[in-house]
Write a protein that holds these residues in place. Sequence first.
Motif, PDB file in Angstrom:
ATOM      1  N   ARG A   1      -1.737  -2.930  -1.191  1.00  7.99           N
ATOM      2  CA  ARG A   1      -2.813  -2.040  -1.634  1.00  7.99           C
ATOM      3  C   ARG A   1      -4.177  -2.677  -1.443  1.00  7.99           C
ATOM      4  O   ARG A   1      -5.203  -2.007  -1.572  1.00  7.99           O
ATOM      5  N   PHE A   2      -4.207  -3.953  -1.116  1.00  6.29           N
ATOM      6  CA  PHE A   2      -5.481  -4.650  -0.942  1.00  6.29           C
ATOM      7  C   PHE A   2      -6.011  -4.576   0.488  1.00  6.29           C
ATOM      8  O   PHE A   2      -7.123  -5.019   0.757  1.00  6.29           O
ATOM      9  N   LEU A   3      -5.214  -4.024   1.399  1.00  2.00           N
ATOM     10  CA  LEU A   3      -5.623  -3.911   2.801  1.00  2.00           C
ATOM     11  C   LEU A   3      -5.960  -2.453   3.108  1.00  2.00           C
ATOM     12  O   LEU A   3      -5.092  -1.584   3.001  1.00  2.00           O
ATOM     13  N   PRO A   4      -7.183  -2.144   3.482  1.00  2.72           N
ATOM     14  CA  PRO A   4      -7.579  -0.744   3.656  1.00  2.72           C
ATOM     15  C   PRO A   4      -6.830  -0.014   4.765  1.00  2.72           C
ATOM     16  O   PRO A   4      -6.709   1.216   4.724  1.00  2.72           O
ATOM     17  N   ASP A   5      -6.302  -0.751   5.759  1.00  4.93           N
ATOM     18  CA  ASP A   5      -5.589  -0.100   6.856  1.00  4.93           C
ATOM     19  C   ASP A   5      -4.087   0.007   6.618  1.00  4.93           C
ATOM     20  O   ASP A   5      -3.368   0.543   7.462  1.00  4.93           O
ATOM     21  N   SER A   6      -3.598  -0.503   5.490  1.00  5.56           N
ATOM     22  CA  SER A   6      -2.178  -0.339   5.180  1.00  5.56           C
ATOM     23  C   SER A   6      -1.908   1.107   4.784  1.00  5.56           C
ATOM     24  O   SER A   6      -2.828   1.861   4.447  1.00  5.56           O
ATOM     25  N   ASP A   7      -0.647   1.496   4.784  1.00  9.70           N
ATOM     26  CA  ASP A   7      -0.309   2.852   4.350  1.00  9.70           C
ATOM     27  C   ASP A   7      -0.738   3.084   2.903  1.00  9.70           C
ATOM     28  O   ASP A   7      -1.250   4.155   2.558  1.00  9.70           O
ATOM     29  N   ILE A   8      -0.529   2.075   2.049  1.00  9.89           N
ATOM     30  CA  ILE A   8      -0.887   2.230   0.646  1.00  9.89           C
ATOM     31  C   ILE A   8      -2.394   2.216   0.457  1.00  9.89           C
ATOM     32  O   ILE A   8      -2.946   2.988  -0.341  1.00  9.89           O
ATOM     33  N   GLY A   9      -3.095   1.373   1.197  1.00 12.69           N
ATOM     34  CA  GLY A   9      -4.551   1.368   1.137  1.00 12.69           C
ATOM     35  C   GLY A   9      -5.146   2.689   1.571  1.00 12.69           C
ATOM     36  O   GLY A   9      -6.097   3.207   0.953  1.00 12.69           O
ATOM     37  N   ARG A  10      -4.593   3.276   2.620  1.00 13.79           N
ATOM     38  CA  ARG A  10      -5.077   4.574   3.100  1.00 13.79           C
ATOM     39  C   ARG A  10      -4.813   5.669   2.079  1.00 13.79           C
ATOM     40  O   ARG A  10      -5.669   6.523   1.831  1.00 13.79           O
ATOM     41  N   PHE A  11      -3.613   5.635   1.483  1.00 14.31           N
ATOM     42  CA  PHE A  11      -3.279   6.640   0.473  1.00 14.31           C
ATOM     43  C   PHE A  11      -4.234   6.544  -0.715  1.00 14.31           C
ATOM     44  O   PHE A  11      -4.757   7.557  -1.202  1.00 14.31           O
ATOM     45  N   ASN A  12      -4.447   5.342  -1.209  1.00 21.96           N
ATOM     46  CA  ASN A  12      -5.285   5.177  -2.398  1.00 21.96           C
ATOM     47  C   ASN A  12      -6.721   5.616  -2.167  1.00 21.96           C
ATOM     48  O   ASN A  12      -7.400   6.061  -3.099  1.00 21.96           O
TER      49      ASN A  12
END
Length: 246
Positions: free
Chosen positions: A36-47
């Motif tokens: 969640r700390f990486l903006p380009d991850s799936d979770i970062g994008r979702f958040n």
Amino acid sequence: MPLLGTLVEVGVPAGQGARLQRAFDRIAAVEAVLSRFLPDSDIGRFNASPADHEFRLRDETVAVLRAARELQEVSGGLFDVSLGSGPRHWHVVDGRLRKRHADVRLDLGGIGKGYAVDAAVQALIASGAGAGWVNAGGDLRVFGDVDLPVRRRDEDSGGVRLFGTLRDGALATSRFGPGSRSLADMAGMRDAHDLPPCQISVAAPQAMWADALTKVVALSGDVEHPLLRRFGAMAWRWPLDLPHSS
């Protein structure tokens, strides 16, 4: 090697050291997708997405979110990776993640590290390694003809104690108390911050389930919780005598 916010160790038999990088690369790839700390991850994008946004997930995220949803449902909501508005406001359908409410966010810190360890083990096996182990800051999995000694940190008197040996399975150990990372991983789970300080270990066939079930045991206080049997797991709990802050 520093990965997943901790130090990751990988072991293989002598003469097979060339395979080690496969495991580290696999963990780095999983972290790039789930953190969640990486903006380009799936979770970062979702958040960061607005309500009603939908996008296609990578395979790793689908696998972990399905596991998290299963555990959330069978635990009656005890395990929950949702932050903000709750689990009913995100859905995975046909490999796509939909955000139902602007306030809902996801944090896979309580299950993703175990998944990454499992993925690294699979990478070693695929590379031809017949035995070995992966340890990511207390999330450990051993495979093949290895009996790995496991030591538990003695929080009361210092040092470590031999806990046992692990063969062809996984063990996750988490410390729950003021300032602990495990408690931070449970930020979205009810009553997490009212937990009495303790150390919990869970053994299971896969590191993902061992990792996640430490949170179920911590929140329930039950080392014989029915879900342990469901996932072929067993648990241990040690209370910690920590000084109280004034």
